[in-house]
Design a protein around this motif. Structure first.
Motif, short mmCIF file in Angstrom:
data_model
loop_
_atom_site.label_atom_id
_atom_site.label_comp_id
_atom_site.label_asym_id
_atom_site.label_seq_id
_atom_site.Cartn_x
_atom_site.Cartn_y
_atom_site.Cartn_z
N LEU A 1 -49.01 61.92 -59.90
CA LEU A 1 -49.01 61.74 -58.45
C LEU A 1 -50.43 61.73 -57.90
O LEU A 1 -50.76 60.97 -57.00
CB LEU A 1 -48.18 62.84 -57.77
N SER A 2 -51.27 62.61 -58.46
CA SER A 2 -52.65 62.69 -58.02
C SER A 2 -53.38 61.36 -58.26
O SER A 2 -54.10 60.87 -57.39
CB SER A 2 -53.37 63.82 -58.77
N GLU A 3 -53.15 60.77 -59.42
CA GLU A 3 -53.77 59.48 -59.74
C GLU A 3 -53.17 58.36 -58.89
O GLU A 3 -53.89 57.50 -58.38
CB GLU A 3 -53.57 59.16 -61.23
N LYS A 4 -51.87 58.40 -58.73
CA LYS A 4 -51.17 57.34 -57.98
C LYS A 4 -51.60 57.31 -56.52
O LYS A 4 -51.79 56.24 -55.93
CB LYS A 4 -49.65 57.59 -58.06
N LEU A 5 -51.77 58.49 -55.92
CA LEU A 5 -52.12 58.58 -54.50
C LEU A 5 -53.62 58.73 -54.27
O LEU A 5 -54.06 58.79 -53.13
CB LEU A 5 -51.38 59.75 -53.85
N ASN A 6 -54.36 58.83 -55.38
CA ASN A 6 -55.82 58.98 -55.29
C ASN A 6 -56.21 60.20 -54.46
O ASN A 6 -57.02 60.13 -53.54
CB ASN A 6 -56.45 57.70 -54.70
N MET A 7 -55.59 61.33 -54.81
CA MET A 7 -55.85 62.60 -54.12
C MET A 7 -56.03 63.70 -55.16
O MET A 7 -55.57 63.57 -56.30
CB MET A 7 -54.68 63.00 -53.21
N SER A 8 -56.66 64.79 -54.73
CA SER A 8 -56.77 65.94 -55.62
C SER A 8 -55.40 66.62 -55.74
O SER A 8 -54.48 66.34 -54.96
CB SER A 8 -57.80 66.94 -55.08
N ARG A 9 -55.27 67.53 -56.68
CA ARG A 9 -53.99 68.18 -56.91
C ARG A 9 -53.64 69.18 -55.82
O ARG A 9 -52.47 69.52 -55.64
CB ARG A 9 -54.01 68.87 -58.28
N THR A 10 -54.62 69.66 -55.06
CA THR A 10 -54.33 70.68 -54.03
C THR A 10 -53.39 70.17 -52.95
O THR A 10 -52.34 70.79 -52.70
CB THR A 10 -55.64 71.20 -53.40
N PRO A 11 -53.69 69.04 -52.28
CA PRO A 11 -52.72 68.54 -51.29
C PRO A 11 -51.41 68.08 -51.91
O PRO A 11 -50.35 68.20 -51.30
CB PRO A 11 -53.46 67.37 -50.62
N ILE A 12 -51.49 67.58 -53.15
CA ILE A 12 -50.27 67.16 -53.86
C ILE A 12 -49.35 68.37 -54.06
O ILE A 12 -48.14 68.31 -53.79
CB ILE A 12 -50.61 66.52 -55.23
N ARG A 13 -49.93 69.47 -54.50
CA ARG A 13 -49.14 70.68 -54.76
C ARG A 13 -48.50 71.20 -53.47
O ARG A 13 -47.33 71.59 -53.45
CB ARG A 13 -50.03 71.75 -55.39
N SER A 14 -49.28 71.20 -52.40
CA SER A 14 -48.76 71.65 -51.10
C SER A 14 -47.61 70.75 -50.63
O SER A 14 -46.59 71.24 -50.14
CB SER A 14 -49.88 71.64 -50.06
#
Length: 216
Positions: free
Chosen positions: A39-52
């Protein structure tokens, strides 16, 4: 609040909306597993907002976070389907009962235009837009009774209705035409001011959708 905190809050909200869109649009299918890294790669975001975002989605009952296994996209349970359709039936039959005596000609014409657009999506074989117009049709019925609390209650399950609609079409593509014809019958009885018949048509329409979802 600092600029960094504002940015982090924005990213969490963005991640939440984007992951939910992936699920609602069918890019992530119920029963699938996916990882934070993907998901982090797909959305080009760090894992912190992904986890939240995933924690919020778990709270919504859309995903389950399983340690050492990944993120599970929840399948629709029988209870969820029954709960939502029970709520829909209560709200929409009340709306139909009221509208059978109060609906205005311009409102009938507005609903006819929505159905015209919906029919075009059958011809174009575009189930996603068809479902959008399906939701608009039902939301308009709730809007026309001029009861803000009931409209808000219905709006609160709008995303579930869209998601369920897409699942129905996956199970039975012919449901598009059937659903459209059921909408036409509901509107026809409303236009005549026939309360009992319009309520019956709405009940049949909702039960047919529920049966397809349940595989009956």
């Amino acid at each position: 609040m600092s600029t960094r905190q504002l940015k982090n809050g924005f990213l969490k909200d963005q991640a939440y909306l984007e992951i939910k869109d992936e699920i609602m649009n069918g890019n992530l299918t119920p029963g699938d597993f996916i990882s934070e890294n993907v998901l982090s790669e797909k959305l080009n975001m760090s894992r912190t907002p992904i986890r939240s975002a995933l924690q919020r989605l778990e709270h919504d009952g859309i995903v389950r976070i399983l340690p050492k296994q990944g993120i599970y996209i929840c399948e629709i349970s029988v209870k969820q389907i029954n709960d939502v359709y029970e709520m829909r039936t209560s709200l929409e039959t009340f709306a139909i009962k009221k509208l059978a005596h109060t609906i205005e000609k311009f409102q009938i014409e507005e609903l006819k235009e929505i159905l015209k657009q919906q029919y075009e999506q059958i011809e174009l074989k575009d189930p996603n837009l068809f479902i959008e117009y399906d939701t608009i049709f039902h939301l308009k019925l709730m809007e026309f009774i001029d009861n803000k609390e009931m409209y808000n209650a219905f709006s609160s399950i709008e995303e579930k209705l869209t998601f369920y609609g897409k699942e129905i079409i996956k199970k039975n593509f012919e449901r598009l035409k059937n659903s459209y014809e059921e909408h036409e019958r509901i509107l026809s009885e409303l236009e005549k001011g026939n309360e009992e018949a319009s309520i019956k048509e709405m009940e049949n329409h909702l039960q047919n959708g529920r049966r397809v979802l349940l595989g009956n």
